[in-house]
Design a protein around this motif. Structure first.
Motif, PDB file in Angstrom:
ATOM      1  N   ALA A 434       0.830  -1.210   0.000  1.00 27.88           N
ATOM      2  CA  ALA A 434       0.000   0.000   0.000  1.00 27.88           C
ATOM      3  C   ALA A 434       0.863   1.258   0.000  1.00 27.88           C
ATOM      4  CB  ALA A 434      -0.930   0.001   1.211  1.00 27.88           C
ATOM      5  N   MET A 435       1.969   1.227   0.718  1.00 26.72           N
ATOM      6  CA  MET A 435       2.864   2.376   0.749  1.00 26.72           C
ATOM      7  C   MET A 435       3.418   2.685  -0.630  1.00 26.72           C
ATOM      8  SD  MET A 435       5.045   1.583   4.244  1.00 26.72           S
ATOM      9  CE  MET A 435       6.291   2.844   3.895  1.00 26.72           C
ATOM     10  N   ARG A 436       3.937   1.658  -1.295  1.00 29.18           N
ATOM     11  CA  ARG A 436       4.708   1.892  -2.514  1.00 29.18           C
ATOM     12  C   ARG A 436       3.876   1.756  -3.792  1.00 29.18           C
ATOM     13  NH1 ARG A 436      10.434  -0.459  -3.052  1.00 29.18           N
ATOM     14  NH2 ARG A 436      10.320   1.201  -4.621  1.00 29.18           N
ATOM     15  N   ALA A 437       2.998   0.774  -3.855  1.00 29.34           N
ATOM     16  CA  ALA A 437       2.220   0.568  -5.077  1.00 29.34           C
ATOM     17  C   ALA A 437       1.015   1.499  -5.162  1.00 29.34           C
ATOM     18  CB  ALA A 437       1.763  -0.888  -5.174  1.00 29.34           C
ATOM     19  N   LEU A 438       0.354   1.721  -4.014  1.00 27.68           N
ATOM     20  CA  LEU A 438      -0.825   2.588  -3.997  1.00 27.68           C
ATOM     21  C   LEU A 438      -0.470   4.029  -3.673  1.00 27.68           C
ATOM     22  CD1 LEU A 438      -3.420   0.350  -2.085  1.00 27.68           C
ATOM     23  CD2 LEU A 438      -2.668   0.221  -4.465  1.00 27.68           C
ATOM     24  N   GLY A 439       0.734   4.263  -3.148  1.00 25.55           N
ATOM     25  CA  GLY A 439       1.110   5.617  -2.730  1.00 25.55           C
ATOM     26  C   GLY A 439       0.240   6.114  -1.594  1.00 25.55           C
ATOM     27  N   TRP A 440      -0.218   5.207  -0.725  1.00 26.39           N
ATOM     28  CA  TRP A 440      -1.112   5.573   0.376  1.00 26.39           C
ATOM     29  C   TRP A 440      -0.289   6.221   1.483  1.00 26.39           C
ATOM     30  CZ3 TRP A 440      -4.093   1.750   4.032  1.00 26.39           C
ATOM     31  CH2 TRP A 440      -5.073   2.470   4.733  1.00 26.39           C
ATOM     32  N   PRO A 441      -0.465   7.503   1.738  1.00 28.47           N
ATOM     33  CA  PRO A 441       0.408   8.200   2.686  1.00 28.47           C
ATOM     34  C   PRO A 441       0.232   7.779   4.131  1.00 28.47           C
ATOM     35  CG  PRO A 441      -1.356   9.651   1.946  1.00 28.47           C
ATOM     36  CD  PRO A 441      -1.434   8.421   1.099  1.00 28.47           C
ATOM     37  N   ASP A 442      -0.885   7.100   4.463  1.00 30.13           N
ATOM     38  CA  ASP A 442      -1.116   6.708   5.856  1.00 30.13           C
ATOM     39  C   ASP A 442      -0.926   5.214   6.077  1.00 30.13           C
ATOM     40  OD1 ASP A 442      -1.646   7.687   8.449  1.00 30.13           O
ATOM     41  OD2 ASP A 442      -3.693   6.925   8.369  1.00 30.13           O
ATOM     42  N   ALA A 443      -0.420   4.493   5.083  1.00 28.84           N
ATOM     43  CA  ALA A 443      -0.115   3.080   5.299  1.00 28.84           C
ATOM     44  C   ALA A 443       1.027   2.975   6.307  1.00 28.84           C
ATOM     45  CB  ALA A 443       0.279   2.421   3.982  1.00 28.84           C
ATOM     46  N   PHE A 444       0.986   1.938   7.128  1.00 27.92           N
ATOM     47  CA  PHE A 444       2.055   1.779   8.115  1.00 27.92           C
ATOM     48  C   PHE A 444       2.174   0.304   8.487  1.00 27.92           C
ATOM     49  CE2 PHE A 444       4.235   1.875  12.162  1.00 27.92           C
ATOM     50  CZ  PHE A 444       5.199   2.865  11.950  1.00 27.92           C
ATOM     51  N   PRO A 445       3.366  -0.288   8.352  1.00 22.92           N
ATOM     52  CA  PRO A 445       3.571  -1.704   8.688  1.00 22.92           C
ATOM     53  C   PRO A 445       3.735  -1.882  10.190  1.00 22.92           C
ATOM     54  CG  PRO A 445       5.602  -0.763   7.866  1.00 22.92           C
ATOM     55  CD  PRO A 445       4.570   0.320   7.765  1.00 22.92           C
ATOM     56  N   ALA A 446       2.634  -1.913  10.902  1.00 26.32           N
ATOM     57  CA  ALA A 446       2.669  -1.922  12.367  1.00 26.32           C
ATOM     58  C   ALA A 446       3.284  -3.185  12.937  1.00 26.32           C
ATOM     59  CB  ALA A 446       1.257  -1.747  12.922  1.00 26.32           C
ATOM     60  N   THR A 447       3.362  -4.268  12.147  1.00 22.54           N
ATOM     61  CA  THR A 447       3.975  -5.502  12.639  1.00 22.54           C
ATOM     62  C   THR A 447       5.465  -5.573  12.350  1.00 22.54           C
ATOM     63  OG1 THR A 447       3.362  -6.609  10.572  1.00 22.54           O
ATOM     64  CG2 THR A 447       1.828  -6.800  12.422  1.00 22.54           C
ATOM     65  N   ASP A 448       6.041  -4.490  11.813  1.00 18.59           N
ATOM     66  CA  ASP A 448       7.468  -4.466  11.495  1.00 18.59           C
ATOM     67  C   ASP A 448       8.290  -4.558  12.786  1.00 18.59           C
ATOM     68  OD1 ASP A 448       9.407  -3.098   9.039  1.00 18.59           O
ATOM     69  OD2 ASP A 448      10.157  -3.122  11.098  1.00 18.59           O
ATOM     70  N   TYR A 449       9.093  -5.603  12.887  1.00  9.05           N
ATOM     71  CA  TYR A 449       9.845  -5.845  14.113  1.00  9.05           C
ATOM     72  C   TYR A 449      10.826  -4.706  14.391  1.00  9.05           C
ATOM     73  CZ  TYR A 449      13.220  -7.898  17.325  1.00  9.05           C
ATOM     74  OH  TYR A 449      14.055  -8.116  18.386  1.00  9.05           O
ATOM     75  N   ALA A 450      11.523  -4.240  13.364  1.00 12.91           N
ATOM     76  CA  ALA A 450      12.521  -3.199  13.572  1.00 12.91           C
ATOM     77  C   ALA A 450      11.883  -1.895  14.033  1.00 12.91           C
ATOM     78  CB  ALA A 450      13.314  -2.976  12.284  1.00 12.91           C
ATOM     79  N   LEU A 451      10.754  -1.527  13.452  1.00  9.22           N
ATOM     80  CA  LEU A 451      10.083  -0.290  13.862  1.00  9.22           C
ATOM     81  C   LEU A 451       9.548  -0.409  15.285  1.00  9.22           C
ATOM     82  CD1 LEU A 451       8.130   0.794  10.652  1.00  9.22           C
ATOM     83  CD2 LEU A 451      10.346   1.597  11.484  1.00  9.22           C
ATOM     84  N   ARG A 452       9.048  -1.573  15.632  1.00 10.15           N
ATOM     85  CA  ARG A 452       8.572  -1.761  17.000  1.00 10.15           C
ATOM     86  C   ARG A 452       9.732  -1.632  17.987  1.00 10.15           C
ATOM     87  NH1 ARG A 452       5.437  -7.316  16.441  1.00 10.15           N
ATOM     88  NH2 ARG A 452       5.522  -7.222  18.720  1.00 10.15           N
ATOM     89  N   LYS A 453      10.902  -2.130  17.599  1.00 10.22           N
ATOM     90  CA  LYS A 453      12.071  -2.030  18.475  1.00 10.22           C
ATOM     91  C   LYS A 453      12.513  -0.581  18.619  1.00 10.22           C
ATOM     92  CE  LYS A 453      16.680  -4.022  19.144  1.00 10.22           C
ATOM     93  NZ  LYS A 453      17.697  -4.967  18.581  1.00 10.22           N
ATOM     94  N   VAL A 454      12.556   0.147  17.510  1.00 13.19           N
ATOM     95  CA  VAL A 454      12.967   1.552  17.525  1.00 13.19           C
ATOM     96  C   VAL A 454      12.012   2.381  18.374  1.00 13.19           C
ATOM     97  CG1 VAL A 454      13.073   3.625  16.080  1.00 13.19           C
ATOM     98  CG2 VAL A 454      14.249   1.532  15.369  1.00 13.19           C
ATOM     99  N   LEU A 455      10.707   2.113  18.237  1.00 10.94           N
ATOM    100  CA  LEU A 455       9.702   2.897  18.950  1.00 10.94           C
ATOM    101  C   LEU A 455       9.387   2.340  20.339  1.00 10.94           C
ATOM    102  CD1 LEU A 455       7.268   3.592  15.969  1.00 10.94           C
ATOM    103  CD2 LEU A 455       8.957   5.146  16.956  1.00 10.94           C
ATOM    104  N   ALA A 456      10.071   1.255  20.690  1.00 12.73           N
ATOM    105  CA  ALA A 456       9.936   0.669  22.034  1.00 12.73           C
ATOM    106  C   ALA A 456       8.493   0.311  22.362  1.00 12.73           C
ATOM    107  CB  ALA A 456      10.495   1.626  23.089  1.00 12.73           C
ATOM    108  N   VAL A 457       7.847  -0.411  21.451  1.00 12.94           N
ATOM    109  CA  VAL A 457       6.497  -0.901  21.688  1.00 12.94           C
ATOM    110  C   VAL A 457       6.503  -2.411  21.485  1.00 12.94           C
ATOM    111  CG1 VAL A 457       5.373   1.248  21.014  1.00 12.94           C
ATOM    112  CG2 VAL A 457       5.805  -0.503  19.294  1.00 12.94           C
ATOM    113  N   SER A 458       5.558  -3.096  22.113  1.00 15.74           N
ATOM    114  CA  SER A 458       5.564  -4.559  22.079  1.00 15.74           C
ATOM    115  C   SER A 458       4.352  -5.172  21.394  1.00 15.74           C
ATOM    116  CB  SER A 458       5.661  -5.117  23.503  1.00 15.74           C
ATOM    117  OG  SER A 458       4.566  -4.648  24.288  1.00 15.74           O
ATOM    118  N   THR A 459       3.327  -4.381  21.125  1.00  9.45           N
ATOM    119  CA  THR A 459       2.125  -4.921  20.491  1.00  9.45           C
ATOM    120  C   THR A 459       1.698  -4.034  19.330  1.00  9.45           C
ATOM    121  OG1 THR A 459       0.555  -3.685  21.865  1.00  9.45           O
ATOM    122  CG2 THR A 459       1.344  -5.817  22.723  1.00  9.45           C
ATOM    123  N   VAL A 460       0.877  -4.608  18.474  1.00  3.93           N
ATOM    124  CA  VAL A 460       0.366  -3.842  17.336  1.00  3.93           C
ATOM    125  C   VAL A 460      -0.483  -2.673  17.813  1.00  3.93           C
ATOM    126  CG1 VAL A 460      -1.132  -3.954  15.313  1.00  3.93           C
ATOM    127  CG2 VAL A 460       0.464  -5.814  15.781  1.00  3.93           C
TER     128      VAL A 460
END
Length: 512
Positions: A434-460
């Motif tokens: 959705a981010m790249r093919a649809l160009g949807w500006p509010d798409a977000f991969p909430a299950t991304d392990y690296a982003l969860r680690k960076v943002l210090a969150v443990s659940t979706v």
């Protein structure tokens, strides 16, 4: 867009680039309309009227400025305008849709009745669909006459006019010029090649965009070296398929991307330029996005949301790259391209600028039909696992049947839901597409392990709470986070999709 005359005049007087493409100024004393950044002497306030589109300015009797060239103004991103359907129709017109179709087909393409489209278009742009289309054809023809040495006959056909006679009549009626007179105004000594400039609203984080694309280069279809991006592409116009290549280079002093197209794309110019705009997110309003993201965007202002030339290609890349490293994914994709991609004929390779130290460009990415029909043995030879093979083929069949469309005009929420119905595609992969093919500006991969680690969150759920502050620009936030912290998929596309294996742990996490 509501145009406040005083605000618009201040933008014209200051040549403020943030307003470039957002409106045009008609000058009654000259009968010319300009971009707000035009370098001519600022006209008197009482001589100025303001229009939100070039078509509206022309409808009121103004001719385009030959100095600032309104056809070079950056366009609108889909998120900029409340009338998304009207803007979707305008984007299709900009990319040559109506060269092969009429208003009825355009309305069907965006999913509304012809009457409703006419009403939407008039409310949004103040002109009819046909008036807008006529202006875009003329501006494209003006660009081709000025920037290329294509024969006038080819210019007329490439711009969507049925005949040279019709082209001459309309050009003389609207602009008071003949094609030859307009061509005489062009710079002398032009090379016989298709070179264009696409404007954008500064700043543009070109190095960051190239870094994102560079680690994902698939040999045979892409090259990145220095500040240049080069790749192959296929463009379907009506029943004709055009193969060629495109070269992109940033010219920051002019706030443009210089786009060089192979001569074989002469009859697919608006479609090819549209693909470049989507790949580089040239419709972005960085002043709006960066201000909303605040400190997150401070280090790299003007970050773009990397798009694609083909939505299905991005989906295949995402599926192939699940769980493995970027190096492994690139090797598999390179083999898949060489085995199933369409080879470029020698004619399409003519004039291809060499790029030292890079594997040659040889193919275009396989179509959905090609991968749907590809035998299992060929997938295995490329290194695609049986599970990913089934996922790619299932998605390809849905693309071919029209059940799923992967382009910026597709409804994002509905498309993400349909993608997740495909076995092997979880939320990470669907959101990334959705981010790249649809160009949807509010798409977000909430299950991304690296982003969860960076943002210090443990659940979706915690991830959604943490990122709510960045809506509706969360896709840009993800790109900034990957770039800032050097986390996957910036160092490998894509990282493991936690939802792709339908694991019990992930189901519990989703429920949380």
């Amino acid at each position: 867009m509501n145009l406040d005359p005083d605000t618009c005049y201040k933008a014209v007087a200051s040549h403020d680039r943030r307003f470039d493409g957002r409106f045009f100024v008609g000058v009654s004393s000259t009968g010319i309309y300009c971009r707000p950044i035009c370098a001519v002497r600022t006209p008197r306030r009482e001589n100025c009227t303001f229009y939100d589109t070039a078509a509206s300015a022309e409808k009121h009797g103004f001719r385009p400025c030959l100095r600032c060239r309104p056809e070079l103004a950056p366009g609108h991103g889909l998120a900029d305008i409340s009338g998304r359907l009207a803007q979707a129709a305008a984007t299709l017109i900009d990319e040559g849709f109506m060269a092969e179709a009429g208003v009825a087909q355009l309305a069907k393409r965006i999913g509304v009745t012809e009457r409703h489209l006419r009403r939407l278009f008039d409310a949004q742009f103040g002109v009819s669909v046909l008036e807008y289309a006529q202006t875009q054809k003329l501006l494209l023809a003006k660009r081709l006459l000025t920037d290329t040495t294509l024969p006038v006959t080819q210019v007329a056909l490439a711009a969507g006019f049925g005949s040279v006679r019709r082209f001459n009549d309309v050009l003389r009626q609207r602009y008071g010029l003949t094609p030859l007179a307009m061509r005489r105004r062009a710079a002398e000594g032009m090379a016989d090649q298709l070179v264009f400039e696409l404007g954008y609203r500064p700043p543009l984080a070109w190095s960051a965009l190239l870094a994102f694309l560079g680690v994902r280069v698939v040999d045979g279809i892409e090259q990145v070296r220095g500040d240049v991006y080069l790749r192959t592409l296929a463009v379907d116009v009506g029943a004709q398929r055009h193969l060629g290549w495109v070269r992109l280079e940033h010219v920051p002093k002019r706030t443009v991307l210089r786009v060089t197209l192979s001569g074989t794309l002469a009859h697919a110019i608006p479609q090819s330029l549209g693909k470049v705009r989507r790949l580089c997110d040239l419709g972005c309003r960085p002043d709006v996005v960066d201000r909303h993201l605040g400190d997150l965007a401070a280090d790299v202002p003007g970050m773009r949301l990397p798009g694609t030339f083909d939505g299905f290609e991005i989906a295949v890349r995402a599926i192939v790259g699940q769980v493995i490293s970027v190096i492994q994914a690139r090797r598999i994709l390179t083999r898949l391209v060489s085995l199933a991609g369409e080879p470029l004929p020698p004619k399409a390779l003519a004039g291809l600028p060499p790029m030292a130290g890079q594997p040659p460009l040889t193919h275009v990415f396989p179509t959905a039909q090609a991968l749907a029909d590809l035998p299992d043995a060929v997938y295995r030879e490329a290194g695609v696992t049986p599970g990913k093979l089934r996922t790619i083929r299932a998605l390809a069949l849905r693309i071919v049947s029209g059940e799923i469309a992967l382009d910026p005009l597709a409804p994002p929420e509905e498309t993400v839901a349909r993608l997740r119905e495909v076995d092997g595609i979880g939320d990470w992969t669907a959101q990334y597409i959705a981010m790249r093919a649809l160009g949807w500006p509010d798409a977000f991969p909430a299950t991304d392990y690296a982003l969860r680690k960076v943002l210090a969150v443990s659940t979706v759920r915690a991830m959604h709470d943490r990122t709510a502050q960045w809506a509706p620009w969360r896709a840009y936030a993800a790109i900034h986070l990957w770039h800032r912290y050097g986390t996957p998929p910036a160092s490998g596309e894509p990282m493991a999709d936690p939802s792709a294996d339908r694991s019990e742990d992930h189901s519990k996490e989703q429920a949380a």
